[in-house]
Design a protein around this motif. Sequence first.
Motif, PDB file in Angstrom:
ATOM      1  N   LEU A 215      12.370  -7.177  10.107  1.00 37.51           N
ATOM      2  CA  LEU A 215      11.112  -7.676   9.535  1.00 37.51           C
ATOM      3  C   LEU A 215      11.458  -8.816   8.590  1.00 37.51           C
ATOM      4  CD1 LEU A 215       8.116  -7.666   8.786  1.00 37.51           C
ATOM      5  CD2 LEU A 215       8.592  -5.765   7.214  1.00 37.51           C
ATOM      6  N   ARG A 216      11.200 -10.061   9.033  1.00 34.16           N
ATOM      7  CA  ARG A 216      11.556 -11.227   8.226  1.00 34.16           C
ATOM      8  C   ARG A 216      10.330 -11.958   7.680  1.00 34.16           C
ATOM      9  NH1 ARG A 216      15.095 -11.781  12.854  1.00 34.16           N
ATOM     10  NH2 ARG A 216      17.191 -11.090  12.282  1.00 34.16           N
ATOM     11  N   GLY A 217       9.164 -11.662   8.191  1.00 35.36           N
ATOM     12  CA  GLY A 217       7.955 -12.341   7.735  1.00 35.36           C
ATOM     13  C   GLY A 217       7.254 -11.573   6.631  1.00 35.36           C
ATOM     14  N   ARG A 218       5.927 -11.562   6.687  1.00 33.39           N
ATOM     15  CA  ARG A 218       5.123 -10.861   5.691  1.00 33.39           C
ATOM     16  C   ARG A 218       4.450  -9.661   6.340  1.00 33.39           C
ATOM     17  NH1 ARG A 218       1.868 -15.542   2.340  1.00 33.39           N
ATOM     18  NH2 ARG A 218       3.115 -17.314   3.010  1.00 33.39           N
ATOM     19  N   ALA A 219       4.361  -8.574   5.580  1.00 33.64           N
ATOM     20  CA  ALA A 219       3.709  -7.363   6.078  1.00 33.64           C
ATOM     21  C   ALA A 219       2.760  -6.850   5.013  1.00 33.64           C
ATOM     22  CB  ALA A 219       4.739  -6.300   6.437  1.00 33.64           C
ATOM     23  N   MET A 220       1.490  -6.645   5.396  1.00 36.12           N
ATOM     24  CA  MET A 220       0.459  -6.171   4.466  1.00 36.12           C
ATOM     25  C   MET A 220      -0.231  -4.963   5.069  1.00 36.12           C
ATOM     26  SD  MET A 220      -0.727  -9.998   3.563  1.00 36.12           S
ATOM     27  CE  MET A 220       0.189 -10.562   5.012  1.00 36.12           C
ATOM     28  N   ALA A 221       0.123  -3.771   4.604  1.00 39.75           N
ATOM     29  CA  ALA A 221      -0.484  -2.524   5.073  1.00 39.75           C
ATOM     30  C   ALA A 221      -1.565  -2.095   4.091  1.00 39.75           C
ATOM     31  CB  ALA A 221       0.589  -1.442   5.211  1.00 39.75           C
ATOM     32  N   GLY A 222      -2.382  -1.115   4.515  1.00 35.13           N
ATOM     33  CA  GLY A 222      -3.445  -0.637   3.634  1.00 35.13           C
ATOM     34  C   GLY A 222      -4.369  -1.747   3.198  1.00 35.13           C
ATOM     35  N   ALA A 223      -4.726  -2.629   4.131  1.00 40.14           N
ATOM     36  CA  ALA A 223      -5.435  -3.857   3.772  1.00 40.14           C
ATOM     37  C   ALA A 223      -6.769  -3.604   3.088  1.00 40.14           C
ATOM     38  CB  ALA A 223      -5.647  -4.724   5.024  1.00 40.14           C
ATOM     39  N   HIS A 224      -7.432  -2.494   3.435  1.00 36.97           N
ATOM     40  CA  HIS A 224      -8.713  -2.184   2.811  1.00 36.97           C
ATOM     41  C   HIS A 224      -8.540  -1.104   1.751  1.00 36.97           C
ATOM     42  CE1 HIS A 224     -11.057  -4.803   5.359  1.00 36.97           C
ATOM     43  NE2 HIS A 224     -10.427  -4.336   6.410  1.00 36.97           N
ATOM     44  N   ASN A 225      -7.537  -1.329   0.902  1.00 37.85           N
ATOM     45  CA  ASN A 225      -7.273  -0.469  -0.260  1.00 37.85           C
ATOM     46  C   ASN A 225      -6.865   0.950   0.132  1.00 37.85           C
ATOM     47  OD1 ASN A 225      -7.008  -0.484  -3.066  1.00 37.85           O
ATOM     48  ND2 ASN A 225      -8.964   0.553  -3.352  1.00 37.85           N
ATOM     49  N   ASN A 226      -6.142   1.075   1.239  1.00 41.48           N
ATOM     50  CA  ASN A 226      -5.622   2.367   1.678  1.00 41.48           C
ATOM     51  C   ASN A 226      -4.229   2.566   1.075  1.00 41.48           C
ATOM     52  OD1 ASN A 226      -4.758   4.662   2.952  1.00 41.48           O
ATOM     53  ND2 ASN A 226      -4.735   3.776   5.017  1.00 41.48           N
ATOM     54  N   ALA A 227      -4.180   3.195  -0.082  1.00 46.24           N
ATOM     55  CA  ALA A 227      -2.904   3.364  -0.792  1.00 46.24           C
ATOM     56  C   ALA A 227      -2.002   4.404  -0.150  1.00 46.24           C
ATOM     57  CB  ALA A 227      -3.175   3.755  -2.251  1.00 46.24           C
ATOM     58  N   ASP A 228      -2.497   5.139   0.841  1.00 49.58           N
ATOM     59  CA  ASP A 228      -1.661   6.117   1.547  1.00 49.58           C
ATOM     60  C   ASP A 228      -0.837   5.477   2.661  1.00 49.58           C
ATOM     61  OD1 ASP A 228      -2.569   8.269   0.016  1.00 49.58           O
ATOM     62  OD2 ASP A 228      -4.327   8.556   1.302  1.00 49.58           O
TER      63      ASP A 228
END
Length: 276
Positions: A215-228
């Motif tokens: 993984l060399r780029g950007r990763a954004m999980a929980g985009a809609h405020n899913n802190a789990d």
Amino acid sequence: MVSGRRGEKRQEQQAFALKGTMPAITMLCLKTANVSAVERQLADHISQMPHFFLHLPILLDLAELGDEPVDLGALAGLLRKHNLVPIAVRNPTDAQRERAVAAGLGVLRTPLTRSSRQAAPAEGSTPTPGPVAVGPAPDRGAPGSAAAAPARRPRDAAPAPDAAGEPPPAGLTVRQPVRSGQVIYVPHGDLVVLSPVSSGAELIANDNIHVYAPLRGRAMAGAHNNADASIFCMSLEAEFVSIAGRYLMADEIPDEHRGKPARISVQNDGLVVTRL
């Protein structure tokens, strides 16, 4: 004296060089000329991850507007108001091109630029979809952005729900490499990538992100405020990771986890990196 001046000119240091380049640029695909509607929904997107959008260069794609007039000066102004940097338009008509130049915007000259005489798509026809479309969209639209470079939709991408209101399938699996400039957004479920993610690529998911490769780029999980949500990868070399608004830049990732299998998760209102 003359020969001396010529010698000075020969020794003068070069002041600049012109080079062609194709960096990853965020593309805002306009679906309406209503600037107020754009601002309302853009503000909602930015509020989810303000750090991601700060000073982001923006390319405006006008293809879906057809010949509809749009106030590009006002649009550029609202982008700057939200700390975005409008740089150019793509696919303008002749009239839209003139307005873009008057607004201080460039015009992207590529083979993709349409002619003002080009006919609109036939009613009922379906345009080729990309990984994500950014612009005026429902409130649950993507918080991220589409890349300026054309990117085909992954073969595994699920189709949009039909008119009957059938819920979209959860999750997405991508088997091919994700190249620089590509953006893949999954509004429902996990995003699973089985190939390398290049620097300059972006992964966005409402739930977990799994990368079974570097993984060399950007990763954004929980985009809609899913802190789990969590981010899993086999080799952590990311430029930027984020979960539910918390984020780590590349230089904030602990050295002991760089290049190794890792999980990023939320703990105590911050991100922690643990070894897989």
